[in-house]
Design a protein around this motif. Structure first.
Motif, PDB file in Angstrom:
ATOM      1  N   LEU A 167      27.251  61.918  78.225  1.00 13.53           N
ATOM      2  CA  LEU A 167      26.343  62.178  79.343  1.00 13.53           C
ATOM      3  C   LEU A 167      26.598  63.554  79.943  1.00 13.53           C
ATOM      4  O   LEU A 167      25.649  64.303  80.245  1.00 13.53           O
ATOM      5  CB  LEU A 167      26.499  61.098  80.407  1.00 13.53           C
ATOM      6  CG  LEU A 167      25.688  61.271  81.693  1.00 13.53           C
ATOM      7  CD1 LEU A 167      24.203  61.411  81.393  1.00 13.53           C
ATOM      8  CD2 LEU A 167      25.948  60.105  82.651  1.00 13.53           C
TER       9      LEU A 167
ATOM     10  N   ASN B 222      20.429  60.622  81.018  1.00 10.40           N
ATOM     11  CA  ASN B 222      21.017  59.465  80.341  1.00 10.40           C
ATOM     12  C   ASN B 222      20.009  58.748  79.446  1.00 10.40           C
ATOM     13  O   ASN B 222      20.377  58.155  78.424  1.00 10.40           O
ATOM     14  CB  ASN B 222      21.584  58.492  81.382  1.00 10.40           C
ATOM     15  CG  ASN B 222      22.379  57.378  80.757  1.00 10.40           C
ATOM     16  OD1 ASN B 222      23.297  57.634  79.981  1.00 10.40           O
ATOM     17  ND2 ASN B 222      22.035  56.145  81.095  1.00 10.40           N
TER      18      ASN B 222
ATOM     19  N   MET C 231      25.373  52.573  80.293  1.00  3.75           N
ATOM     20  CA  MET C 231      26.188  53.367  81.207  1.00  3.75           C
ATOM     21  C   MET C 231      26.543  52.491  82.405  1.00  3.75           C
ATOM     22  O   MET C 231      25.699  51.757  82.896  1.00  3.75           O
ATOM     23  CB  MET C 231      25.401  54.599  81.680  1.00  3.75           C
ATOM     24  CG  MET C 231      26.230  55.651  82.379  1.00  3.75           C
ATOM     25  SD  MET C 231      27.402  56.518  81.302  1.00  3.75           S
ATOM     26  CE  MET C 231      26.291  57.206  80.062  1.00  3.75           C
TER      27      MET C 231
ATOM     28  N   ILE D 115      27.758  56.617  86.101  1.00  3.05           N
ATOM     29  CA  ILE D 115      26.597  57.329  86.633  1.00  3.05           C
ATOM     30  C   ILE D 115      26.946  58.015  87.947  1.00  3.05           C
ATOM     31  O   ILE D 115      26.593  59.170  88.198  1.00  3.05           O
ATOM     32  CB  ILE D 115      25.412  56.352  86.828  1.00  3.05           C
ATOM     33  CG1 ILE D 115      24.729  56.082  85.484  1.00  3.05           C
ATOM     34  CG2 ILE D 115      24.403  56.905  87.826  1.00  3.05           C
ATOM     35  CD1 ILE D 115      23.893  57.223  84.942  1.00  3.05           C
TER      36      ILE D 115
END
Length: 411
Positions: A18, A97, A102, A107
């Motif tokens: 990411l 993303n 995730m 995040i």
């Protein structure tokens, strides 16, 4: 929060991918002070920040979990991230993303890195979420300093069953040739930290070896090879804050700061839900003549710290209002509290799927010798205790999640 499950899955691979999509913001943030440990991370970070800001420096800070508002996790140059900025950054990270698996914490951490990379500051304080070695924050190749607060048994389902195993995970934040400040540790934990530091040639500054902090009367005495400082007692209450203050001061000294910053660290830090006296709001009104306190400690070491804090406070009958998660060592947490509390009223944590039922919390309290009952919620517990024990000390405790809900409900 709805897009990403609040599950713990320790891994660096998703995070690294990411961050690559985002252009590696973690490589463009101000110098990092990376903090791991079982207890005291938040208090130590708050003291370091107070010292740095007293020197006129701008400081980014990342911490978890939040108590009342999500924004508490991300502090930009001394201020909580504004709502429009947070919303825009979250949308940007979500877009990058592109729906890949995730976690909530990953995040959030990526969003913090993006925010930090786009705002000038002098330092970044980065608190580990869980463990260290595989924590989402552990993508910083060369921090300016690492810090390990006391390591104890917690989160065994993720970090290992033994103290050396858990210490190995915490020591995962050590980086080659990067200095590390180490708080007071059990020998089994310190041996693991020292072994990893030796392999990485990371210089250590260890409590009891290279520096010491102790209370003398109403003063905090700090001593290292540069000399002795006579400082005020920490503004954060509790005997354990002496050790946290020592760790913060040793960190500031490792960065080249002196007595003025050390004094600001111990006197200027604020950290909610760590033996916090509530002074206004509907719960305080319901408490009547009782003192109302709040603490988010939730493991055996946290219970011991609370017990020591209560024992050092002016004598007053103390009654606990406790809600805990079903992932915690409940009896281990309560055992030291049995010696300093008259009773425990158990509640469930509202809106928390992993809450321990009030009946189970009460049963654990009875097991360690506490007089126990249950209540429908914190407000009912406060009202009934205030009527039955006017002038007593009431402590809401057992979980940061419970503490956050109390702070929101109490305004």
């Amino acid at each position: 929060m709805s897009l990403h499950p609040k599950v713990i899955d320790l891994s660096l691979g998703r995070m690294q991918l990411l961050l690559e999509k985002l252009g590696h913001p973690e490589r463009a943030i101000p110098p990092v002070i990376h903090i791991a440990g079982t207890n005291g991370k938040g208090s130590t970070q708050a003291m370091i920040r107070a010292g740095l800001e007293a020197a006129g420096l701008r400081v980014h800070a990342y911490t978890s979990p939040h108590l009342a508002r999500f924004h508490e996790r991300i502090r930009i140059a001394g201020h909580l991230i504004p709502e429009p900025d947070l919303a825009a950054l979250l949308e940007e990270v979500e877009a990058a993303n592109a729906g890949d698996p995730m976690t909530f914490f990953e995040i959030t951490t990526a969003t913090a890195f993006l925010a930090f990379s786009r705002n000038p500051a002098d330092f970044t304080l980065l608190e580990v979420g869980l463990g260290g070695r595989l924590d989402a924050t552990n993508v910083i190749d060369t921090p300016r300093l690492t810090v390990i607060t006391p390591v104890s048994i917690d989160h065994t389902q993720y970090l290992g069953e033994t103290l050396p195993e858990i210490a190995g995970e915490k020591a995962g934040i050590l980086k080659r040739r990067v200095p590390c400040v180490v708080a007071r540790q059990a020998d089994a934990a310190l041996e693991v930290i020292e072994a990893r530091a030796a392999r990485l040639m990371a210089p250590l500054s260890i409590a009891g070896q290279h520096w010491a902090a102790a209370r003398e009367g109403d003063a905090l005495i700090y001593q290292d090879e540069r000399g002795l400082m006579d400082l005020p007692r920490p503004s954060l209450p509790g005997p354990h804050q002496i050790d946290n203050a020592g760790t913060a001061i040793a960190s500031l000294r490792a960065l080249g700061f002196g007595a003025a910053e050390a004094r600001a660290a111990v006197t200027g830090a604020e950290w909610p839900a760590r033996m916090q006296r509530l002074t206004h709001g509907p719960l305080v009104e319901a408490a009547g003549t009782c003192e109302l306190w709040l603490d988010g400690g939730h493991n055996p070491a946290g219970g011991a710290a609370i017990a020591a804090t209560l024992a050092a406070m002016p004598a007053r009958p103390t009654h606990l209002i406790c809600g805990m998660l079903n992932t915690k060592d409940v009896t281990g947490y309560m055992r030291p509290l049995a010696a300093v509390a008259k009773s425990l009223t158990a509640v469930a944590i509202p809106g928390e799927p992993n809450t321990l039922p009030a009946e189970a919390t009460a049963a654990a309290a009875a097991e360690v010798g506490l007089s126990a009952r249950i209540a429908a919620d914190v407000a009912e517990a406060v009202s009934s205790l205030a009527q039955a024990h006017p002038g007593a000390r009431l402590l809401i405790c057992g979980s940061l999640y419970l503490a956050g809900r109390v702070l929101r409900a109490n305004g």
